[in-house]
Design a protein around this motif. Structure first.
Motif, PDB file in Angstrom:
ATOM      1  N   TYR A 198      10.583   0.974   2.321  1.00 40.69           N
ATOM      2  CA  TYR A 198       9.502  -0.185   2.040  1.00 40.69           C
ATOM      3  C   TYR A 198       9.931  -1.095   1.171  1.00 40.69           C
ATOM      4  O   TYR A 198       9.288  -2.131   1.170  1.00 40.69           O
ATOM      5  CB  TYR A 198       8.194   0.486   2.099  1.00 40.69           C
ATOM      6  CG  TYR A 198       7.731   0.830   3.446  1.00 40.69           C
ATOM      7  CD1 TYR A 198       7.601   0.101   4.724  1.00 40.69           C
ATOM      8  CD2 TYR A 198       7.484   2.302   3.680  1.00 40.69           C
ATOM      9  CE1 TYR A 198       7.479   0.788   5.807  1.00 40.69           C
ATOM     10  CE2 TYR A 198       7.356   2.950   5.020  1.00 40.69           C
ATOM     11  CZ  TYR A 198       7.280   2.182   5.968  1.00 40.69           C
ATOM     12  OH  TYR A 198       7.163   2.800   7.349  1.00 40.69           O
ATOM     13  N   THR A 220       0.687  -1.241   0.046  1.00 40.64           N
ATOM     14  CA  THR A 220       0.107  -0.034  -0.138  1.00 40.64           C
ATOM     15  C   THR A 220       0.922   1.263   0.122  1.00 40.64           C
ATOM     16  O   THR A 220       0.657   2.170  -0.681  1.00 40.64           O
ATOM     17  CB  THR A 220      -0.928   0.031   1.224  1.00 40.64           C
ATOM     18  OG1 THR A 220      -1.813  -1.195   1.261  1.00 40.64           O
ATOM     19  CG2 THR A 220      -1.772   1.260   1.186  1.00 40.64           C
ATOM     20  N   LEU A 221       1.842   1.177   0.808  1.00 44.60           N
ATOM     21  CA  LEU A 221       2.807   2.425   0.720  1.00 44.60           C
ATOM     22  C   LEU A 221       3.555   2.560  -0.484  1.00 44.60           C
ATOM     23  O   LEU A 221       3.648   3.823  -0.783  1.00 44.60           O
ATOM     24  CB  LEU A 221       3.943   2.260   2.165  1.00 44.60           C
ATOM     25  CG  LEU A 221       3.184   2.401   3.404  1.00 44.60           C
ATOM     26  CD1 LEU A 221       4.116   1.709   4.344  1.00 44.60           C
ATOM     27  CD2 LEU A 221       2.980   3.803   3.486  1.00 44.60           C
ATOM     28  N   ASP A 250      11.056   6.992   1.921  1.00 40.38           N
ATOM     29  CA  ASP A 250       9.908   5.840   2.367  1.00 40.38           C
ATOM     30  C   ASP A 250       9.804   4.804   1.350  1.00 40.38           C
ATOM     31  O   ASP A 250       9.772   3.807   1.580  1.00 40.38           O
ATOM     32  CB  ASP A 250       8.774   6.465   2.796  1.00 40.38           C
ATOM     33  CG  ASP A 250       8.600   7.199   4.154  1.00 40.38           C
ATOM     34  OD1 ASP A 250       9.621   6.831   5.036  1.00 40.38           O
ATOM     35  OD2 ASP A 250       7.807   7.892   4.391  1.00 40.38           O
ATOM     36  N   ASP A 300       1.674   4.134  -3.182  1.00 35.36           N
ATOM     37  CA  ASP A 300       1.144   5.294  -3.137  1.00 35.36           C
ATOM     38  C   ASP A 300       2.050   6.520  -3.961  1.00 35.36           C
ATOM     39  O   ASP A 300       3.225   6.669  -3.891  1.00 35.36           O
ATOM     40  CB  ASP A 300       0.953   5.578  -1.685  1.00 35.36           C
ATOM     41  CG  ASP A 300       0.209   7.006  -1.156  1.00 35.36           C
ATOM     42  OD1 ASP A 300       0.053   7.816  -2.300  1.00 35.36           O
ATOM     43  OD2 ASP A 300      -0.094   7.307  -0.265  1.00 35.36           O
ATOM     44  N   ILE A 308       4.074   8.943  -1.717  1.00 33.60           N
ATOM     45  CA  ILE A 308       4.937   8.636  -0.781  1.00 33.60           C
ATOM     46  C   ILE A 308       6.546   9.305  -1.101  1.00 33.60           C
ATOM     47  O   ILE A 308       6.628   9.842  -2.202  1.00 33.60           O
ATOM     48  CB  ILE A 308       5.363   7.111  -0.812  1.00 33.60           C
ATOM     49  CG1 ILE A 308       6.024   6.640   0.479  1.00 33.60           C
ATOM     50  CG2 ILE A 308       5.841   6.658  -2.034  1.00 33.60           C
ATOM     51  CD1 ILE A 308       6.096   5.131   0.626  1.00 33.60           C
TER      52      ILE A 308
END
Length: 428
Positions: free
Chosen positions: A249, A234-235, A245, A238, A241
């Protein structure tokens, strides 16, 4: 018992003969399916007819029905009337297309063409006295015969030969028992063996939980999804983001994919002495290993590979890509002894599969056996999986998610954009 424990509409049961047919998960219909109808002459001498011989079955009809089911079509299964010894002309059992088909019957392993349809073959091993008792019960309850008739047919000593000894037992010895060698799993005690039934149920549940493409291509592996993995996806998907980050991730996900990929390498047993003086029996890692990254996105996966495999050699392949047609090799630098190694091919996104195929072809030309290549990526498009797996069925693909499709620009949807630009901070 398997059907009842699964309680899943994606699983259906088809009977060759000799048992109960489930018309739904909760309703049992006592009908046989694939016996061939008797001729007038055979019907007149029905007591001399051997229903346990392979010639008693319409194998061609069985193959046709199973073929249609496996191709995703619903079929009308015939119903055999044991009182009239022929198929019911106006009745049939409709079986819808399903993900798992359980085919059962006393002679389903006899014909190789039927065996070749099966992904898993199970032989239920039952004592002879239990088989006889069940046969008597079946003939009285399910086939409408009275007890005296059954006993007369099976046990009378006024006949020249016992019916059971004349037909049933010889057929078992000649046809059923020899087929045991084809089984992948042998279950003693049948339904009383709850451990075996539970293992099979769990195996089917695992298959049902797989992505559809993993059922088509057994060489495709998707790491088991958790809320942590779903959250990281999900991160990184996005668009808002931050780059730090995204890198953080992505690196976590890449590490998981690399660890899973390493689990598909061969291992050897190794014993070590622990600080307590005890002997621990474990495994030793595959020594002949290297990574190959497809420049430039594949380079993002190198740090995770180095963190897992100290001192690993890493090669590079650069392929020019223009839309969906780019296959021009620009640059390659690989270990000299790569033909002796297992190769982890690195590229975070499998889209069309064209670049991957070009890289795999190069590795094979360098002498790397196809079955020693493991392709690691974060997300895969179905089109890319089809493209690679059809061409290289022995290669393994390890990914963390399979996305929906490619769009008209050959981008993975929902995807995560240009991975290399986002990871290395060169996006706009």
């Amino acid at each position: 018992m398997i059907i009842q424990q699964l309680h899943d509409h994606r699983v259906v049961l088809v009977n060759q003969s000799g048992g109960n047919s489930y018309t739904s998960l909760n309703c049992i219909s006592n009908k046989d399916s694939f016996y061939r109808g008797l001729t007038a002459e055979e019907s007149e001498r029905v007591h001399e007819y051997n229903f346990d011989h392979p010639e008693a079955f319409d194998t061609e009809q069985l193959l046709k029905c199973m073929g249609e089911l496996k191709s995703g079509k619903s079929v009308n299964i015939p119903i055999y009337d044991f009182k009239n010894h022929r198929r019911c002309s106006e009745s049939f059992r409709k079986v819808n297309a399903s993900d798992v088909i359980i085919l059962e019957g006393i002679l389903v392993f006899h014909d190789q063409r039927v065996r070749d349809l099966m992904d898993m073959k199970i032989f239920v091993d039952t004592d002879a006295d239990v088989r006889l008792a069940r046969r008597i019960r079946r003939d009285t309850v399910e086939r409408g015969r009275d007890v005296n008739s059954v006993l007369e047919q099976n046990l009378t000593r006024n006949s020249a030969e016992l019916q059971y000894g004349r037909f049933v037992k010889p057929a078992f010895d000649d046809f059923v028992l020899p087929s045991k060698k084809y089984a992948d799993v042998i279950i003693p005690r049948g339904g009383d063996n709850h451990v075996a039934v539970d293992l099979i149920v769990q195996h089917i549940r695992t298959k049902l939980g797989q992505h559809d493409l993993c059922k088509i291509y057994p060489n495709v592996y998707v790491i088991q999804s958790t809320f942590q993995i779903r959250g990281m996806h999900t991160l990184i998907r996005d668009r808002d983001i931050t780059t730090p980050d995204f890198v953080f991730y992505s690196d976590r996900l890449i590490r998981l994919v690399v660890e899973h990929g390493l689990g598909h390498l061969p291992f050897t047993e190794k014993q070590v002495v622990t600080p307590t003086g005890s002997v621990y029996t474990g495994v030793d890692f595959c020594k002949k290993l290297c990574g190959v990254s497809i420049i430039r996105s594949g380079e993002s996966m190198e740090n995770a590979l180095r963190a897992c495999c100290k001192g690993i050699k890493i090669g590079k392949i650069l392929i020019h890509r223009d839309g969906d047609n780019g296959k021009q090799l620009i640059y390659e630098k690989l270990p000299n002894d790569i033909s002796e190694r297992h190769v982890l091919l690195l590229d975070p996104v499998l889209a069309t599969g064209n670049s991957a195929n070009q890289a795999i072809e190069l590795l094979i030309k360098k002498g790397v056996p196809e079955n020693r290549i493991i392709f690691l990526n974060l997300i895969s498009a179905p089109e890319g999986i089809h493209c690679v797996c059809k061409r290289f069925p022995s290669l393994k693909i390890v990914t963390s998610e399979i996305d929906v499709a490619l769009n008209e620009e050959f981008r993975v949807i929902p995807g995560l954009g240009e991975f290399g630009d986002r990871y290395f901070g060169t996006d706009n």
